[in-house]
Design a protein around this motif. Sequence first.
Motif, PDB file in Angstrom:
ATOM      1  N   SER A 159     -10.538 -15.107 -24.662  1.00  0.00           N
ATOM      2  CA  SER A 159     -10.810 -14.980 -23.220  1.00  0.00           C
ATOM      3  C   SER A 159     -11.127 -13.536 -22.852  1.00  0.00           C
ATOM      4  O   SER A 159     -12.019 -13.282 -22.034  1.00  0.00           O
ATOM      5  CB  SER A 159      -9.615 -15.463 -22.397  1.00  0.00           C
ATOM      6  OG  SER A 159      -9.418 -16.838 -22.579  1.00  0.00           O
TER       7      SER A 159
ATOM      8  N   VAL B  40     -14.718 -12.820 -23.878  1.00  0.00           N
ATOM      9  CA  VAL B  40     -15.711 -13.446 -23.007  1.00  0.00           C
ATOM     10  C   VAL B  40     -15.755 -12.762 -21.644  1.00  0.00           C
ATOM     11  O   VAL B  40     -16.825 -12.369 -21.169  1.00  0.00           O
ATOM     12  CB  VAL B  40     -15.426 -14.961 -22.844  1.00  0.00           C
ATOM     13  CG1 VAL B  40     -16.293 -15.569 -21.762  1.00  0.00           C
ATOM     14  CG2 VAL B  40     -15.644 -15.674 -24.170  1.00  0.00           C
ATOM     15  N   ARG B  41     -14.596 -12.606 -21.022  1.00  0.00           N
ATOM     16  CA  ARG B  41     -14.547 -12.098 -19.641  1.00  0.00           C
ATOM     17  C   ARG B  41     -14.768 -10.593 -19.518  1.00  0.00           C
ATOM     18  O   ARG B  41     -15.354 -10.129 -18.546  1.00  0.00           O
ATOM     19  CB  ARG B  41     -13.208 -12.462 -19.012  1.00  0.00           C
ATOM     20  CG  ARG B  41     -13.038 -13.942 -18.836  1.00  0.00           C
ATOM     21  CD  ARG B  41     -11.695 -14.286 -18.254  1.00  0.00           C
ATOM     22  NE  ARG B  41     -11.583 -15.733 -18.129  1.00  0.00           N
ATOM     23  CZ  ARG B  41     -10.456 -16.401 -18.200  1.00  0.00           C
ATOM     24  NH1 ARG B  41      -9.330 -15.756 -18.366  1.00  0.00           N
ATOM     25  NH2 ARG B  41     -10.440 -17.712 -18.089  1.00  0.00           N
ATOM     26  N   LYS B  42     -14.280  -9.834 -20.487  1.00  0.00           N
ATOM     27  CA  LYS B  42     -14.335  -8.382 -20.371  1.00  0.00           C
ATOM     28  C   LYS B  42     -15.454  -7.728 -21.166  1.00  0.00           C
ATOM     29  O   LYS B  42     -15.781  -6.574 -20.931  1.00  0.00           O
ATOM     30  CB  LYS B  42     -12.990  -7.779 -20.790  1.00  0.00           C
ATOM     31  CG  LYS B  42     -11.831  -8.249 -19.920  1.00  0.00           C
ATOM     32  CD  LYS B  42     -10.512  -7.741 -20.466  1.00  0.00           C
ATOM     33  CE  LYS B  42      -9.324  -8.267 -19.693  1.00  0.00           C
ATOM     34  NZ  LYS B  42      -8.053  -7.867 -20.322  1.00  0.00           N
TER      35      LYS B  42
ATOM     36  N   LEU C 199     -18.489  -9.854 -22.985  1.00  0.00           N
ATOM     37  CA  LEU C 199     -19.745 -10.586 -22.816  1.00  0.00           C
ATOM     38  C   LEU C 199     -20.179 -10.670 -21.351  1.00  0.00           C
ATOM     39  O   LEU C 199     -21.337 -10.413 -21.039  1.00  0.00           O
ATOM     40  CB  LEU C 199     -19.636 -11.982 -23.425  1.00  0.00           C
ATOM     41  CG  LEU C 199     -19.390 -12.018 -24.927  1.00  0.00           C
ATOM     42  CD1 LEU C 199     -19.197 -13.444 -25.406  1.00  0.00           C
ATOM     43  CD2 LEU C 199     -20.518 -11.346 -25.678  1.00  0.00           C
ATOM     44  N   ALA C 200     -19.260 -11.035 -20.471  1.00  0.00           N
ATOM     45  CA  ALA C 200     -19.608 -11.176 -19.056  1.00  0.00           C
ATOM     46  C   ALA C 200     -20.016  -9.840 -18.423  1.00  0.00           C
ATOM     47  O   ALA C 200     -20.770  -9.816 -17.454  1.00  0.00           O
ATOM     48  CB  ALA C 200     -18.458 -11.796 -18.283  1.00  0.00           C
ATOM     49  N   GLU C 201     -19.542  -8.748 -18.989  1.00  0.00           N
ATOM     50  CA  GLU C 201     -19.875  -7.414 -18.473  1.00  0.00           C
ATOM     51  C   GLU C 201     -21.026  -6.768 -19.244  1.00  0.00           C
ATOM     52  O   GLU C 201     -21.345  -5.601 -19.023  1.00  0.00           O
ATOM     53  CB  GLU C 201     -18.635  -6.514 -18.520  1.00  0.00           C
ATOM     54  CG  GLU C 201     -17.474  -7.005 -17.670  1.00  0.00           C
ATOM     55  CD  GLU C 201     -17.809  -7.052 -16.183  1.00  0.00           C
ATOM     56  OE1 GLU C 201     -18.513  -6.144 -15.693  1.00  0.00           O
ATOM     57  OE2 GLU C 201     -17.354  -8.004 -15.508  1.00  0.00           O
ATOM     58  N   SER C 202     -21.615  -7.529 -20.172  1.00  0.00           N
ATOM     59  CA  SER C 202     -22.738  -7.052 -20.996  1.00  0.00           C
ATOM     60  C   SER C 202     -22.413  -5.774 -21.773  1.00  0.00           C
ATOM     61  O   SER C 202     -23.260  -4.899 -21.937  1.00  0.00           O
ATOM     62  CB  SER C 202     -23.994  -6.841 -20.142  1.00  0.00           C
ATOM     63  OG  SER C 202     -24.380  -8.057 -19.537  1.00  0.00           O
TER      64      SER C 202
END
Length: 136
Positions: free
Chosen positions: A58, A61-63, A65-68
Amino acid sequence: MSRSGGIQRPIAVMMRPVIQTIRPDASVAEAAKQMASAKVGALLVRDQGHDLGIVSESDLVRKVLAESLAPAQTLVRAVMSTPLVTIDSAASAHDASDRMAEAGIRHLAVVEGGEVVGILSVRDLLHYFKNWGSQS
């Protein structure tokens, strides 16, 4: 289901006793490779014998990938979850479930005598409740 009914198995029986660890200065790419290789969803972040936190799928993904962010250049210390949320090895599955829900997490460090002895995942709890949680 009543919490007083049913079999109360200690977390020590449900947890994964082999703890996968990673250094805080390792890259997130290294962490992802280690998780995939070990088939685990979280790594304990440890430095010089001290448990600093946990890095999970998680977190990636959240920190990351989601932030590129670039996984090869991003360090585990930048995305790990701290402080480390723990539970005693003698606690019940219900205690663990409550602790995870309160903290909004999927992995708990299991401690015995102040030392981390394993990791308990939400999947471990689901397996427990599916197989033993409703017995009386």
